[in-house]
Scaffold this motif. Structure first.
Motif, PDB file in Angstrom:
ATOM      1  N   UNK B  15       0.768  -1.325   0.408  1.00 36.88           N
ATOM      2  CA  UNK B  15      -0.353   0.152  -0.203  1.00 36.88           C
ATOM      3  C   UNK B  15       0.877   1.412  -0.297  1.00 36.88           C
ATOM      4  N   UNK B  18      -2.558   4.274   2.539  1.00 39.61           N
ATOM      5  CA  UNK B  18      -3.834   3.290   2.290  1.00 39.61           C
ATOM      6  C   UNK B  18      -4.747   3.371   1.130  1.00 39.61           C
ATOM      7  N   UNK B  45      -2.081 -14.488   2.629  1.00 36.54           N
ATOM      8  CA  UNK B  45      -1.966 -13.535   3.684  1.00 36.54           C
ATOM      9  C   UNK B  45      -0.864 -12.533   3.633  1.00 36.54           C
ATOM     10  N   UNK B  46       0.000 -12.980   2.824  1.00 34.60           N
ATOM     11  CA  UNK B  46       0.782 -12.014   3.589  1.00 34.60           C
ATOM     12  C   UNK B  46       0.415 -10.833   1.828  1.00 34.60           C
ATOM     13  N   UNK B  51      -7.295  -7.115   4.290  1.00 33.25           N
ATOM     14  CA  UNK B  51      -7.859  -5.847   5.072  1.00 33.25           C
ATOM     15  C   UNK B  51      -7.873  -5.159   3.983  1.00 33.25           C
ATOM     16  N   UNK B 256       5.672 -11.055   7.924  1.00 37.45           N
ATOM     17  CA  UNK B 256       5.207 -10.100   7.478  1.00 37.45           C
ATOM     18  C   UNK B 256       5.302  -9.256   7.314  1.00 37.45           C
ATOM     19  N   UNK B 257       6.186  -8.366   8.736  1.00 40.06           N
ATOM     20  CA  UNK B 257       6.853  -6.792   9.052  1.00 40.06           C
ATOM     21  C   UNK B 257       8.062  -7.437   8.502  1.00 40.06           C
ATOM     22  N   UNK B 276      -2.660  -0.035   8.409  1.00 36.11           N
ATOM     23  CA  UNK B 276      -2.499   0.015   9.025  1.00 36.11           C
ATOM     24  C   UNK B 276      -3.945  -0.473   9.892  1.00 36.11           C
ATOM     25  N   UNK B 277      -3.324  -1.001  10.878  1.00 36.59           N
ATOM     26  CA  UNK B 277      -2.661  -0.774  12.059  1.00 36.59           C
ATOM     27  C   UNK B 277      -1.784  -1.598  12.203  1.00 36.59           C
ATOM     28  N   UNK B 278      -1.709  -2.391  11.386  1.00 35.28           N
ATOM     29  CA  UNK B 278       0.039  -3.083  11.413  1.00 35.28           C
ATOM     30  C   UNK B 278       1.155  -1.614  11.082  1.00 35.28           C
ATOM     31  N   UNK B 279       1.934  -2.231  11.905  1.00 26.92           N
ATOM     32  CA  UNK B 279       2.811  -0.815  12.277  1.00 26.92           C
ATOM     33  C   UNK B 279       4.215  -2.129  11.169  1.00 26.92           C
TER      34      UNK B 279
END
Lengths: 304, 304
Positions: B15, B18, B45-46, B51, B256-257, B276-279
């Protein structure tokens, strides 16, 4: 009275042919108002919020506010992505809601910082008061007391919906007191768990966020008013009388399916009102449920 | 070759502000094709499928098919409600996908019967082959071998993506053989888990459904080809060489991160590419990651 105290009833969002069954939903809202509930929280877990599109959710929010009479409406706004949560908040505000309910719903496991970010984004975005929705059974997120404190310190947080209280009354009181000790004074605590309303209110909770109260408001109002008046004995006895119902919630793999079957039995929703792939109770389970309802005299609680 | 064998690379859906970062996504797809992967699974998932909106997902599916060259594309179609899954299948089919990946994603806990209903609805709805996506870490649903068997018996099921294999090679082989014994012969088994590709292929899996392969395709292709050629020693050694990377996946709370940070470091995605909210990783974590990548010589795997 503070909107975030007393009995908040969580109606189902019944479906029919995979569409929101608007007449049934409207009738549920009207029935809750007639029963004198203190607030209505639409689009909670029992309102299937995570199964509905943004458009469906906006429509349900509108219907809830439009058809409630002198009862404040709170709207569940949880979603996977922060921007989706903010859009749902905008829709709730446009509908005229007096608060929003927000759970940290993730697909990826979230850290405490990410959850704090989410609540910060929500409270920065809007002045609508926010209920923090701690529902580990569905979100798989475990709040700590420290995280409660950090989130509750954000301006705009109105209440925390806690998942339950310990069985032992002394431990329950200590549990709620410990949570309260980390919250600003204006933040209320509400208990969830259909079987735990009486115990939670007696332990010091300000509110009962009750899903079964969305379907059987009168007995839950009786429990709430007894607890609020200090008549703990009567509140607990009234809750204990419903034990056969609480037992079915456990036996039938989750209370949502039982609540839906009660609504269908009472004609408050059409048959098969849950979003697929969730199945309703099977025939044998429904027969057992109806017998329990009859034994408890609960048919009489349905007006009309 | 069967589409559901070999290395299936799972790209991120990066992204920016957003919005889906289409140029970065397209470049990722092209890079995977250049690396010679056997298939591309977008919106796993990745790929942040849960989302994204239906519209965003349909667009990502289109882009994946449009920009892949001689590589079949599989699209993740999981959603909470059966009707949403079917709509996503329609979109994947319209885009030209050769298969779909379906996980039982629920907010309410699902029963085995409900999950079977979901796969039946998907396979009844479309002739697109379906990969059963067993990802308990994100769905919190636990498949049994019996449920694998009942689902795999549905016409249209092409493969099962299993979460991993036991560490012990003998146990891993027995585990995969036990699963295979309940599946029709045409249903392939693919292993997930970035660190477990070599072990899974050696244990008898037909495919490696690999998220890290979506970002670092070349070393993962080397592991895959070695395992496929029967050179187990080389496959395991190549995977073991990457241990410092696998360790970061564990240390940094989910792979993932880390994958997103690798993509950002290599310029394959813009900074802060997760929904977001995933940092993303913090600065210290990124520094540590970059050092590991340099030590492993992995910068060289990026074409251009």
């Amino acid at each position: 009275m503070n909107t975030f105290t007393g009995l908040s009833a969580f109606p189902l969002t019944p479906l029919h042919d995979d569409q929101v069954d608007e007449p049934s939903f409207i009738a549920m809202v009207q029935r809750l108002c007639a029963a004198g509930v203190d607030s209505i929280t639409a689009l909670g877990s029992t309102g299937s919020y995570m199964y509905l599109s943004r458009e469906e959710r906006a429509r349900v929010a509108e219907l809830a506010v439009e058809h409630s009479t002198n009862v404040p409406v709170i709207i569940g706004v949880g979603a996977m992505r922060t921007s989706q949560v903010l859009a749902n908040i905008d829709d709730a505000k446009a509908a005229g809601a007096e608060g929003v309910l927000l759970a940290p719903v993730g697909y990826q496991k979230m850290s405490d910082s990410e959850v704090l970010d989410l609540y910060r984004a929500a409270t920065d975005h809007s002045e609508l008061p926010v209920i923090v929705y701690d529902n580990p059974g569905t979100t798989h997120f475990a709040f700590t007391k420290d995280l409660y404190a950090r989130i509750a310190a954000l301006p705009g947080i109105a209440s925390i919906k806690v998942p339950g209280v310990p069985d032992d009354p002394g431990k329950a009181k200590d549990h709620i007191a410990a949570i309260r000790s980390v919250l600003p004074a204006h933040v209320t605590i509400g208990v969830s768990g259909d079987a735990l309303g009486a115990a939670g209110l007696i332990a010091g909770c300000d509110a009962w966020y009750t899903a079964v109260g969305g379907i059987l408001p009168q007995p839950m109002m009786a429990i709430t008013r007894a607890a609020q008046s200090g008549d703990h004995h009567r509140a607990l006895a009234a809750s204990r009388d419903l034990q056969p119902l609480w037992s079915l919630f456990t036996e039938f793999g989750g209370s949502l399916r039982v609540r839906a079957a009660i609504a269908e039995h009472f004609g408050l929703a059409q048959f098969d009102c849950l979003p697929k792939p969730i199945r309703g109770l099977d025939d044998a389970q429904r027969q057992k449920l109806i017998k329990v309802l009859l034994d408890l005299g609960l048919d009489e609680t349905v007006p009309g």
